[in-house]
Design a protein around this motif. Structure first.
Motif, short mmCIF file in Angstrom:
data_model
loop_
_atom_site.label_atom_id
_atom_site.label_comp_id
_atom_site.label_asym_id
_atom_site.label_seq_id
_atom_site.Cartn_x
_atom_site.Cartn_y
_atom_site.Cartn_z
N ARG A 15 10.72 -0.62 10.54
CA ARG A 15 11.30 -0.56 9.19
C ARG A 15 10.32 -1.13 8.17
O ARG A 15 10.13 -0.56 7.08
CB ARG A 15 12.61 -1.34 9.14
CG ARG A 15 13.74 -0.76 9.96
CD ARG A 15 14.96 -1.65 9.88
NE ARG A 15 15.56 -1.62 8.54
CZ ARG A 15 16.47 -2.50 8.12
NH1 ARG A 15 16.87 -3.48 8.91
NH2 ARG A 15 16.97 -2.40 6.90
N LYS A 53 12.59 -2.61 -4.38
CA LYS A 53 13.24 -2.06 -3.20
C LYS A 53 14.60 -2.73 -2.97
O LYS A 53 15.61 -2.06 -2.82
CB LYS A 53 12.35 -2.24 -1.96
CG LYS A 53 12.99 -1.86 -0.63
CD LYS A 53 13.22 -0.36 -0.51
CE LYS A 53 13.76 -0.01 0.88
NZ LYS A 53 14.02 1.43 1.02
N ARG A 103 8.52 0.79 4.96
CA ARG A 103 8.68 0.32 3.57
C ARG A 103 7.34 0.19 2.86
O ARG A 103 7.20 0.56 1.70
CB ARG A 103 9.43 -1.01 3.56
CG ARG A 103 10.89 -0.86 3.93
CD ARG A 103 11.69 -2.15 3.85
NE ARG A 103 13.07 -1.89 4.22
CZ ARG A 103 14.07 -2.74 4.05
NH1 ARG A 103 13.84 -3.93 3.49
NH2 ARG A 103 15.30 -2.43 4.41
N LEU A 143 10.16 -5.90 -1.08
CA LEU A 143 10.48 -5.03 0.05
C LEU A 143 11.38 -5.72 1.07
O LEU A 143 11.81 -5.08 2.03
CB LEU A 143 9.18 -4.57 0.73
CG LEU A 143 8.27 -3.69 -0.11
CD1 LEU A 143 7.01 -3.32 0.67
CD2 LEU A 143 8.98 -2.43 -0.58
N SER A 176 5.69 2.59 -0.34
CA SER A 176 5.67 1.79 -1.56
C SER A 176 4.72 2.36 -2.60
O SER A 176 3.69 2.95 -2.27
CB SER A 176 5.28 0.34 -1.24
OG SER A 176 3.92 0.27 -0.84
#
Length: 434
Positions: free
Chosen positions: A31, A141, A35, A152, A39
């Motif tokens: 994960r 995020k 991310r 994030l 980005s």
């Protein structure tokens, strides 16, 4: 799930702001990798120069030099394989490598030095500390329950793995005057959270793998780019005067303290003696193929040296977090330092580069001179909102620095051209006016 993943403690996968996984079956580090890959901060690295600036022979099919983005991707490939060979979670090491340069401002280290002066009222500027700020605060995020941005919202282990300098400004364990640091004062809370239980000043094993992968990637690829661009003739490395200049740069900037020229000469000669070394590079297809082979040989040479030495010291089990230290033998480390010095001497120190660097410094300085007194005018919406919430003048300067640091090389030039055409603010004069 990767076989090595079970070697990580559940606390390693905690997030600053708890959240459910929308896609069960993925690891927490997968994960995190996704991310960073998705980005905006990573995409912006495509517009930030690595060493050789674009703009050479546009008709040469392989003349496009590396950017910060391609360097980060190559570093990630090196780090993923080396980390996996040593028992790290490969996604964890890869995401640390992808993230390690996110905070670098426009114009590379030249821009970093200029922003350090501009940001002195708010605690200075450092590209690695800015990377943490992006990951944990600025990259849009996730938000906390009280509406504050948490970037994030990466796992504890990922933030730690991406931290090359785990100390605040002035906190270097051996050199308090060092300009290198990994966290700004107002980001200390998240730093303290993810570093809980870590030995002070010590990098986790994954961060050590990331750091060596970074050294390997940029030392090898910067020389490759220098050859492609025609800035480096490998034949000069056989001439004593040229070698002495390279060794002087290596001693000053890249080699361990106390390194002698004789050691550096031995390191360079070991590389020159390899049958794959690109002697006589002339840009032909055959020469380019030989250069690519040399690049692969060098990366393998440096990674295998670290892998074998680390395994000899720590055994064959998975090596993670604070259970081991990466060991890089002195010989390969000096070879890497010599390659960095070669790129520095023949690419970064080209006569035309100082004029370019001076121009870049003026652009960033004038951007700050215009933006700081006018803000929030001139700021992007995200930074206007942060400016409105800033508690004092120092915090407002930090927001402007954050905005400038997010710019690419072209967008910094474009914003400078637009803003410096505006009427001067009564409280300041530009350097141009002075």
């Amino acid at each position: 799930m990767h076989g090595t993943y079970r070697t990580y403690d559940p606390t390693d996968t905690e997030r600053w702001e708890p959240e459910p996984d929308k896609r069960p079956g993925r690891t927490a580090f997968q994960r995190d990798r996704a991310r960073v890959l998705h980005s905006a901060a990573l995409r912006r690295l495509a517009g930030k120069t690595q060493v050789v600036a674009p703009g050479g022979d546009e008709h040469a099919w392989d003349a496009t030099p590396r950017t910060r983005l391609t360097h980060s991707l190559e570093c990630a490939q090196v780090g993923r394989e080396l980390g996996a060979a040593l028992g790290c979670d490969p996604d964890l090491v890869e995401v640390a490598c992808l993230a390690h340069d996110l905070g670098h401002p426009p114009f590379g280290h030249n821009g970093e030095q200029t922003l350090a002066e501009i940001a002195e009222p708010c605690g200075g500027f450092e590209g690695n500390a800015q990377s943490l700020r992006l990951l944990a605060r600025l990259e849009p995020k996730r938000f906390s329950a009280d509406g504050l941005p948490v970037g994030l919202n990466l796992t504890r282990a990922t933030l730690d793995a991406a931290t090359k300098y785990p100390w605040p400004r002035g906190g270097h364990p051996d050199d308090p005057g060092s300009p290198k640091f990994g966290v700004y004062a107002d980001d200390v809370p998240v730093f303290t959270w993810y570093r809980a239980g870590a030995p002070p000043g010590r990098r986790c094993f994954e961060a050590q793998v990331m750091d060596w992968s970074d050294d390997v990637a940029y030392s090898v690829h910067d020389v490759e780019d220098g050859l492609h661009a025609g800035h480096l003739d490998p034949g000069v490395l056989l001439a004593d005067p040229e070698r002495r200049e390279v060794f002087a740069v290596a001693r000053e900037r890249y080699a361990p303290p106390g390194t002698e020229d004789a050691e550096l000469a031995e390191a360079l000669d070991r590389l020159l003696d390899q049958e794959w070394w690109p002697h006589g590079y002339d840009g032909t297809a055959t020469a380019q193929a030989r250069l690519k082979d040399a690049t692969s040989q060098l990366i393998g040479r440096f990674c295998l040296a670290a892998e074998h030495a680390t395994r000899a010291a720590h055994g064959s089990g998975p090596l993670t977090r604070y259970g081991a230290d990466l060991i890089v033998p002195r010989g390969p480390r000096l070879e890497c330092a010599v390659l960095k010095a070669v790129a520095d001497r023949y690419v970064m120190q080209r006569p035309d580069q100082e004029k370019l660097r001076a121009e870049q410094r003026v652009i960033l300085a004038e951007l700050a001179e215009v933006l700081i007194p006018r803000a929030p005018v001139g700021l992007d919406p995200q930074f206007r909102a942060l400016h409105a919430r800033a508690a004092d003048d120092a915090a407002r300067v930090r927001v402007v620095v954050d905005q400038i640091a997010c710019l690419t090389d072209p967008s910094a030039r474009a914003l400078h051209a637009r803003l410096t055409r505006l009427p001067a603010h009564p409280a300041h004069r530009t350097r141009r006016a002075e």
